[in-house]
Scaffold this active site. Structure first.
Site, mmCIF file in Angstrom:
data_model
loop_
_atom_site.group_PDB
_atom_site.id
_atom_site.type_symbol
_atom_site.label_atom_id
_atom_site.label_comp_id
_atom_site.label_asym_id
_atom_site.label_seq_id
_atom_site.Cartn_x
_atom_site.Cartn_y
_atom_site.Cartn_z
ATOM 1 C CD1 TRP A 31 -2.202 2.399 1.863
ATOM 2 C CD2 TRP A 31 -3.331 0.952 0.486
ATOM 3 N NE1 TRP A 31 -3.353 3.030 1.505
ATOM 4 C CE2 TRP A 31 -4.014 2.121 0.772
ATOM 5 C CE3 TRP A 31 -3.755 -0.067 -0.303
ATOM 6 C CZ2 TRP A 31 -5.422 2.338 0.115
ATOM 7 C CZ3 TRP A 31 -5.069 0.284 -1.137
ATOM 8 C CH2 TRP A 31 -5.774 1.356 -0.745
ATOM 9 C CG PHE A 66 -3.779 -3.980 10.555
ATOM 10 C CD1 PHE A 66 -3.722 -3.092 11.489
ATOM 11 C CD2 PHE A 66 -4.066 -5.345 10.636
ATOM 12 C CE1 PHE A 66 -4.258 -3.562 12.830
ATOM 13 C CE2 PHE A 66 -4.498 -5.784 11.716
ATOM 14 C CZ PHE A 66 -4.639 -4.824 12.874
ATOM 15 C CD GLU A 67 -2.679 -6.316 5.829
ATOM 16 O OE1 GLU A 67 -3.910 -6.137 6.235
ATOM 17 O OE2 GLU A 67 -2.186 -5.254 5.371
ATOM 18 C CB VAL A 90 -0.300 4.713 7.633
ATOM 19 C CG1 VAL A 90 -1.838 5.018 8.102
ATOM 20 C CG2 VAL A 90 0.061 3.388 7.997
ATOM 21 C CB THR A 95 -11.995 7.380 8.200
ATOM 22 O OG1 THR A 95 -11.245 6.455 7.690
ATOM 23 C CG2 THR A 95 -12.827 7.819 6.889
ATOM 24 C CG HIS A 97 -8.491 2.812 8.057
ATOM 25 N ND1 HIS A 97 -8.749 1.449 8.309
ATOM 26 C CD2 HIS A 97 -7.385 2.657 7.088
ATOM 27 C CE1 HIS A 97 -8.119 0.638 7.548
ATOM 28 N NE2 HIS A 97 -6.987 1.507 6.794
#
Length: 163
Positions: A31, A66-67, A90, A95, A97
């Site tokens: 990501w 997150f992984e 990130v 939001t 998140h």
């Protein structure tokens, strides 16, 4: 902000211990690949410049930040490296998140540091904007991947000196 006072790629080569016998695992999030691939490149380059053989740099990718915790645990258990570096990015959105992902990976990597006898290095950018991330992935503030690599070498040396 710490990077306003110090470039993430700056270090004194004379202060970096010998890393020629190190095996380092790197887990990189897919990501925000435009950022994470630059972090990965910086980490690998810094490791090699400081003596780690390219065949002793084990790289794996996971879908997102997150992984990284699970990926780092699997790399440690499977390859038994001297250190594990996690690289992710990130960027704050509209939001909560961002908060959940950042908190989860921070706690996860901290937990791994207490479970294994090797250092797990947190190379995750947590920024408000994509530009801030780019600035820290080879941009005006250097490369967090380089900083993570040097930290891995120094922490491995720290562990070795305790034995």
């Amino acid at each position: 902000m710490a990077t306003a006072y110090q470039n993430l790629s700056s270090y004194d080569p004379a202060s970096v211990p010998d890393a020629s016998d190190m095996r380092v695992a790197i887990v990189c999030a897919e990501w925000n690949a435009n950022v994470t691939e630059k972090l990965l490149e910086g980490a690998c380059d810094a490791l090699e410049k400081n003596g780690v053989k390219s065949e002793n740099i084990l790289v794996a990718r996971v879908p997102g930040t997150f992984e990284l915790t699970f990926g780092a645990q699997q790399m440690a258990e499977t390859y038994e490296p001297d250190a594990v570096i996690v690289l992710g990015c990130v960027v704050r959105g509209d939001t909560p998140h961002f908060d959940y992902v950042c908190q989860g990976v921070t706690i996860g990597i901290t937990k791994l540091n207490t479970m294994f006898g090797i250092p797990f290095i947190f190379g995750v950018l947590t920024t408000d904007t994509m530009q801030q991330s780019l600035d820290r992935a080879g941009g005006v503030h250097g490369n967090k991947g380089v900083e993570a690599a040097i930290t891995a070498i120094k922490m491995h040396d720290f562990v070795c000196k305790l034995k």
